[in-house]
Design an enzyme around this catalytic site. Structure first.
Site, PDB file in Angstrom:
ATOM      1  N   CYS B  81       0.817  -1.216   0.000  1.00 16.54           N
ATOM      2  CA  CYS B  81       0.000   0.000   0.000  1.00 16.54           C
ATOM      3  C   CYS B  81       0.849   1.263   0.000  1.00 16.54           C
ATOM      4  O   CYS B  81       0.382   2.333  -0.376  1.00 16.54           O
ATOM      5  CB  CYS B  81      -0.931   0.008   1.205  1.00 16.54           C
ATOM      6  SG  CYS B  81      -1.859  -1.520   1.373  1.00 16.54           S
ATOM      7  N   CYS B 199     -14.507  -1.027   5.852  1.00 17.58           N
ATOM      8  CA  CYS B 199     -13.460  -1.503   4.941  1.00 17.58           C
ATOM      9  C   CYS B 199     -13.453  -0.634   3.693  1.00 17.58           C
ATOM     10  O   CYS B 199     -14.506  -0.300   3.157  1.00 17.58           O
ATOM     11  CB  CYS B 199     -13.724  -2.951   4.530  1.00 17.58           C
ATOM     12  SG  CYS B 199     -13.989  -4.079   5.907  1.00 17.58           S
ATOM     13  N   ILE B 202     -11.914  -1.611  -3.277  1.00 14.90           N
ATOM     14  CA  ILE B 202     -10.851  -1.631  -4.277  1.00 14.90           C
ATOM     15  C   ILE B 202     -11.162  -0.564  -5.326  1.00 14.90           C
ATOM     16  O   ILE B 202     -12.298  -0.102  -5.447  1.00 14.90           O
ATOM     17  CB  ILE B 202     -10.673  -3.013  -4.916  1.00 14.90           C
ATOM     18  CG1 ILE B 202     -11.939  -3.438  -5.664  1.00 14.90           C
ATOM     19  CG2 ILE B 202     -10.278  -4.040  -3.873  1.00 14.90           C
ATOM     20  CD1 ILE B 202     -11.738  -4.684  -6.526  1.00 14.90           C
ATOM     21  N   HIS B 321      -9.251   2.386  -2.529  1.00 14.19           N
ATOM     22  CA  HIS B 321      -7.843   2.072  -2.293  1.00 14.19           C
ATOM     23  C   HIS B 321      -7.219   1.414  -3.521  1.00 14.19           C
ATOM     24  O   HIS B 321      -7.139   0.198  -3.608  1.00 14.19           O
ATOM     25  CB  HIS B 321      -7.747   1.159  -1.069  1.00 14.19           C
ATOM     26  CG  HIS B 321      -6.348   0.898  -0.595  1.00 14.19           C
ATOM     27  ND1 HIS B 321      -5.258   1.651  -0.979  1.00 14.19           N
ATOM     28  CD2 HIS B 321      -5.865  -0.047   0.256  1.00 14.19           C
ATOM     29  CE1 HIS B 321      -4.176   1.177  -0.398  1.00 14.19           C
ATOM     30  NE2 HIS B 321      -4.516   0.146   0.350  1.00 14.19           N
TER      31      HIS B 321
END
Ligand SMILES: [Zn+2]
Lengths: 124, 377
Positions: B81, B199, B202, B321
């Protein structure tokens, strides 16, 4: 899932005196490790094959309820610090994670090759 | 060179956009960054430090040729990351050392090409093989944190509520909708105690920044410090949750170099891939004492309008992310904030910003890599 890759997960040995988690221990500083190493990651002294206690203390735990390729949810997992041994990742029964600081005992490996542990007071 | 500066930043659109490939995303981000930096001729770039985690070999070169960026050294970094944060850290040092006068940093990830849900764990990894996907890694952080300090679900929910409220003010956010604490806690359980709305999603995106020396341009933002480390062994001797000590070590390095402390920072962009990640990051950065991260978010200290907003962009929870692109997305927000260009989510009077990116997933160590960058001042 590909099966062409060497399986990095720890193995167990089941003998007359029960289950032991297999790994390595440094002949110099005593550092225990469950992943194969050629020399000690701490002091670079040689390591020797070792069989660790199947019992230990739950360090942290969770239950995965999301689809991960090759694994069927839900599955509970825990880090268990084996007595005088390394910390290992184990599967635990059901979908309720074992509480941290409780005792657990490795009973073997699952069909999928994961270490399995149960609360230490339970019969295996 | 005594200091390096961010001359310009840019991003593509963020979101699940499987039809848009890396070359198109890179062109969006780099074009904006070059315009922002006032770079009219790509021959003013001496090198490109790119980053991608899952991208194919040659991803950067394949895209950059379409912008006419050829001939110069193009290096590709991977640090989970923290990939494009690592590229920025290295670019800064390349400028400071005089090796290059001006470096284009680039992060790009097309995650929907590879995954529909959580990242498939690496099967050569001892814990990845056992199915410990990243939501599980962070759930283990929450479990250990709860054991050490106590952890109320309402504190986890507060991170998601705050960041999604911030994200609603960010036109670039992938998920720009506000949520309530009840909705966060009632959403589907992913890995106990982390629910779906805790969370990040993607994403497919690219991000870019132009790094160079001092040129007397008022909009340029000084990089006051940057620090990078990989994790130490994290084993049976460890007491702290995954990533905690790594983040704290890197933050310590950054504060020492910057000559300031967390109390001197006006806003933070931190790695909230999962809600618990923001709580541990705020403690590791020193904004709160160990165990104080829950009270910190519940007090409003880290909300827009509070004393030190954390993730005014909406964070990864809102932005999504795109792994290799995330670090420079955080840096872009910090730059806009310090310049006073952040629109409805502007932190009033922002002069100094800090960015923290935590990359991980490898069993046995306390993180693949962590970067902390201090900007402005
Ligand atoms: Zn040793």
């Amino acid at each position: 899932m590909s099966t062409t890759t060497g399986d990095p997960r720890p193995r167990v040995r089941t003998g007359p005196d029960g289950v032991a988690v297999l790994g390595w221990r440094c002949t110099g500083c005593g550092y225990p490790v469950a992943q194969q190493v050629l020399t000690c990651p701490l002091c670079r002294e040689p390591v020797a094959d070792s069989a660790f206690s199947p019992e230990g203390e739950v360090w942290a735990s969770t239950c995965l309820r999301v689809r991960v390729p090759g694994h069927t949810p839900p599955y509970a997992v825990a880090y268990v610090v084996l007595d005088d041994g390394p910390r290992v990742l184990v599967r635990t029964p059901g979908d309720r994670p074992l509480p941290p600081a409780s005792r657990a005992r490795v009973t073997g490996t699952s069909e999928t090759g994961d270490l399995v542990a149960v609360p230490a007071e339970e019969e295996s | 060179m005594s200091a390096a500066f961010v001359h310009g930043v840019g991003t593509s659109r963020f979101g699940r956009q499987p039809g848009v490939g890396a070359p198109a995303l890179v062109q969006q981000a780099v074009t904006e960054a070059l315009d922002d930096a006032g770079v009219g001729d790509v021959r003013e770039l001496d090198a490109v430090f790119a980053g991608t985690v899952f991208g194919a070999p040659g991803t950067a070169q394949r895209a950059l040729q379409l912008l006419g960026i050829t001939g110069v050294p193009i290096l590709t970094f991977e640090n989970a990351c923290a990939t494009s944060s690592t590229a920025l850290h290295e670019a800064r040092h390349a400028v400071l050392s005089g090796r290059f006068r001006r470096v284009l940093c680039l992060g790009v990830e097309t995650m929907t090409l590879h995954f529909s849900g959580p990242i498939t764990p690496e099967e050569t990894d001892v814990e990845g093989r056992a199915g410990l996907a990243l939501p599980g890694v962070y759930a283990m952080v929450a479990s250990r944190y709860e054991h050490l300090y106590g952890l109320e679900p309402k504190a986890l929910a507060a991170v998601s509520v705050k960041n999604r409220r911030h994200g609603a003010l960010n036109p670039r956010a992938q998920h720009g909708a506000e949520v309530t604490a009840e909705e966060v806690l009632a959403s589907r359980m992913v890995a106990d105690p982390l629910t779906l709305l805790q969370c990040c999603d993607i994403s497919d995106a690219a991000t870019a920044a132009v790094i160079g020396g001092e040129r007397g341009v008022g909009r340029d933002v000084r990089i006051a410090a940057s620090a990078l480390r990989s994790g130490e062994l994290w084993d049976h001797r460890s007491t702290q949750p995954w990533g905690y000590e790594l983040m704290a070590r890197v933050a310590g390095d950054a504060w020492q170099e910057a000559g300031i402390g967390p109390e001197d920072v006006d806003l933070f962009e931190v790695h909230d891939a999962f809600t618990i990640g923001e709580i541990t990051a705020t403690e590791a950065l020193g904004i709160a004492e160990p165990g104080g991260g829950c009270d910190l978010v519940l007090s409003g200290h880290t909300a827009l309008g509070g004393r030190q907003p954390v993730n005014p962009s909406g964070g990864l929870l809102s932005r999504g992310h795109p792994l290799g692109a995330t670090g420079l997305a955080q840096v872009a927000e910090a730059v806009w904030q310090v310049r006073g260009e952040a629109g409805a989510r502007q932190v009033e009077g922002a002069r100094v910003a800090a960015v923290e990116t935590m990359g991980g997933g490898t069993a046995g160590i306390d993180g693949n890599g962590c970067v902390v960058v201090v900007l402005g001042g």
